[in-house]
Motif scaffolding. Structure first.
Motif, mmCIF file in Angstrom:
data_model
loop_
_atom_site.group_PDB
_atom_site.id
_atom_site.type_symbol
_atom_site.label_atom_id
_atom_site.label_comp_id
_atom_site.label_asym_id
_atom_site.label_seq_id
_atom_site.Cartn_x
_atom_site.Cartn_y
_atom_site.Cartn_z
ATOM 1 N N SER A 8 0.828 -1.204 0.000
ATOM 2 C CA SER A 8 0.000 0.000 0.000
ATOM 3 C C SER A 8 0.864 1.257 0.000
ATOM 4 O O SER A 8 0.375 2.352 -0.224
ATOM 5 N N ASN A 10 4.004 3.418 -1.718
ATOM 6 C CA ASN A 10 4.706 3.531 -2.992
ATOM 7 C C ASN A 10 6.153 3.118 -2.744
ATOM 8 O O ASN A 10 6.936 3.850 -2.138
ATOM 9 N N GLY A 159 2.500 8.245 -13.812
ATOM 10 C CA GLY A 159 3.063 9.071 -12.745
ATOM 11 C C GLY A 159 3.409 8.202 -11.555
ATOM 12 O O GLY A 159 2.727 7.235 -11.261
ATOM 13 N N VAL A 160 4.474 8.534 -10.875
ATOM 14 C CA VAL A 160 4.930 7.677 -9.772
ATOM 15 C C VAL A 160 3.949 7.731 -8.615
ATOM 16 O O VAL A 160 3.668 6.749 -7.956
ATOM 17 N N SER A 162 0.775 8.304 -8.665
ATOM 18 C CA SER A 162 -0.633 8.242 -9.059
ATOM 19 C C SER A 162 -1.396 7.184 -8.303
ATOM 20 O O SER A 162 -2.599 7.258 -8.167
ATOM 21 N N SER A 163 -0.703 6.149 -7.796
ATOM 22 C CA SER A 163 -1.451 5.012 -7.239
ATOM 23 C C SER A 163 -1.801 5.174 -5.766
ATOM 24 O O SER A 163 -2.590 4.442 -5.230
ATOM 25 N N GLN A 164 -1.189 6.136 -5.089
ATOM 26 C CA GLN A 164 -1.410 6.167 -3.641
ATOM 27 C C GLN A 164 -2.366 7.278 -3.231
ATOM 28 O O GLN A 164 -2.394 8.356 -3.822
ATOM 29 N N ALA A 165 -3.110 6.997 -2.149
ATOM 30 C CA ALA A 165 -4.042 8.005 -1.634
ATOM 31 C C ALA A 165 -3.333 8.882 -0.624
ATOM 32 O O ALA A 165 -3.547 10.085 -0.550
ATOM 33 N N ASN B 92 3.108 -3.097 -7.546
ATOM 34 C CA ASN B 92 2.842 -2.241 -6.401
ATOM 35 C C ASN B 92 1.390 -1.752 -6.441
ATOM 36 O O ASN B 92 0.655 -1.814 -5.457
ATOM 37 N N LYS B 96 -1.583 -2.787 -3.891
ATOM 38 C CA LYS B 96 -2.238 -1.699 -3.156
ATOM 39 C C LYS B 96 -3.744 -1.775 -3.351
ATOM 40 O O LYS B 96 -4.522 -1.580 -2.427
ATOM 41 N N ILE B 99 -5.066 -4.505 -1.151
ATOM 42 C CA ILE B 99 -5.060 -4.107 0.260
ATOM 43 C C ILE B 99 -6.213 -3.144 0.537
ATOM 44 O O ILE B 99 -6.936 -3.291 1.530
#
Lengths: 169, 134
Positions: A8, A10, A159-160, A162-165, B92, B96, B99
């Motif tokens: 979860s 990056n 984008g690096v 982009s996937s995380q909140a 990744n 994510k 999860i």
């Protein structure tokens, strides 16, 4: 626990690989080995399996050799006394490209200091002409390949972040 | 970090250049070139010696075998690095996603269970402690 490292986060950011990511994935990486090693002579873009120059074969069948490097002495060097004259066509190293522009100056300088005496005028003209002929079709082919590559769309890079909140650390 | 590679690179370049010149001499040999040839042959030996000496500095360097596949096919080894990074990011993102979905499911499940079994869920929360929001 929630403090352990999971997917979860990056992970590229976590391991400080953002610079590496942008360097390799942010722009187009050229396809050929010769793009990576432009000054290396020979046809390095050919598969190693063709001329038994593969790294894989080196690992699978490592050559058996001694651990010391002894210079070649007078007696051993007699084996290298060569006959005069040109090699037959198939043995000729015609595929060895001359070094690219940057090294040509160095090459010329080293020639004047080279112990090898200059070739006879007729031979050198013939060789120079041959070399030029080889270069021109090669250069034309390379130019064509470059044009083709330019015309392709450049790949979108994700984008690096982009996937995380939520941002990490 | 890059300095220890500079020495090796320099030796390799000189070695390759020596071989290239050897090839030129040999492709149309003249007897007067014999001395030069012998010199270059011996430079091959000393050149290998120099390259071998570089090993000590680089004993801790590991190279992934997969890169060799790229090189053997005449492809740029930087493509390996690029593809590794792309795969890592894709994986990744995939993990994510899983999860996040599981966290949502958990909170929904707790919500619904609390409606049906309020006392039991109160005990559960007391034992487990308060979970942080997803």
């Amino acid at each position: 626990g929630t403090t352990e490292l999971t997917g979860s986060t990056n992970l590229i950011t976590h391991y400080n690989l953002e610079h590496a990511y942008n360097k390799f994935c942010g722009k187009k990486v050229k396809e050929k080995l010769s793009n990576f090693l432009p000054d290396l002579p020979g046809m390095i873009d050919l598969p190693g399996s063709h001329d038994n120059s593969s790294l894989r074969s080196l690992i699978e069948k490592p050559p058996i050799c001694s651990s010391s490097f002894t210079p070649l002495t007078g007696t051993t060097l007699t084996g290298f006394r060569l006959h005069a004259g040109p090699l037959p066509e198939q043995c000729r190293l015609m595929h060895i490209q001359p070094p690219k522009k940057k090294n040509k100056h160095k090459h010329k300088q080293s020639r004047t200091q080279d112990p090898v005496p200059p070739e006879t005028p007729s031979d050198s003209d013939h060789k120079k002409k041959k070399k030029k002929k080889e270069e021109d079709p090669e250069r034309k082919r390379k130019k064509k390949e470059k044009k083709k590559k330019k015309n392709r769309h450049s790949p979108e890079h994700p984008g690096v972040g982009s996937s995380q909140a939520s941002s990490s650390s | 970090m890059a300095e220890k590679f500079d020495s090796l690179e320099e030796h390799l370049e000189k070695f390759v250049e020596n071989i290239r010149q050897l090839g030129i001499i040999v492709s149309d040999f003249q007897p007067s070139s014999q001395a030069g040839l012998n010199q270059k042959l011996n430079f091959m030996v000393t050149g290998l010696q120099d390259i071998d000496k570089c090993r000590q500095q680089l004993h801790d360097i590991s190279v992934p075998l997969e890169v060799f596949e790229y090189i053997d096919q005449g492809r740029n080894p930087q493509l390996y690095t690029k593809e590794c990074l792309e795969r890592a990011l894709a994986k990744n993102e995939q993990v994510k996603g899983k999860i996040d979905t599981m966290k949502k499911f958990k909170s929904l499940l707790i919500q619904e269970l609390t409606k049906v079994f309020p006392e039991d869920m109160a005990k559960y929360k007391a034992v487990r402690g308060e979970d942080p929001p997803p």
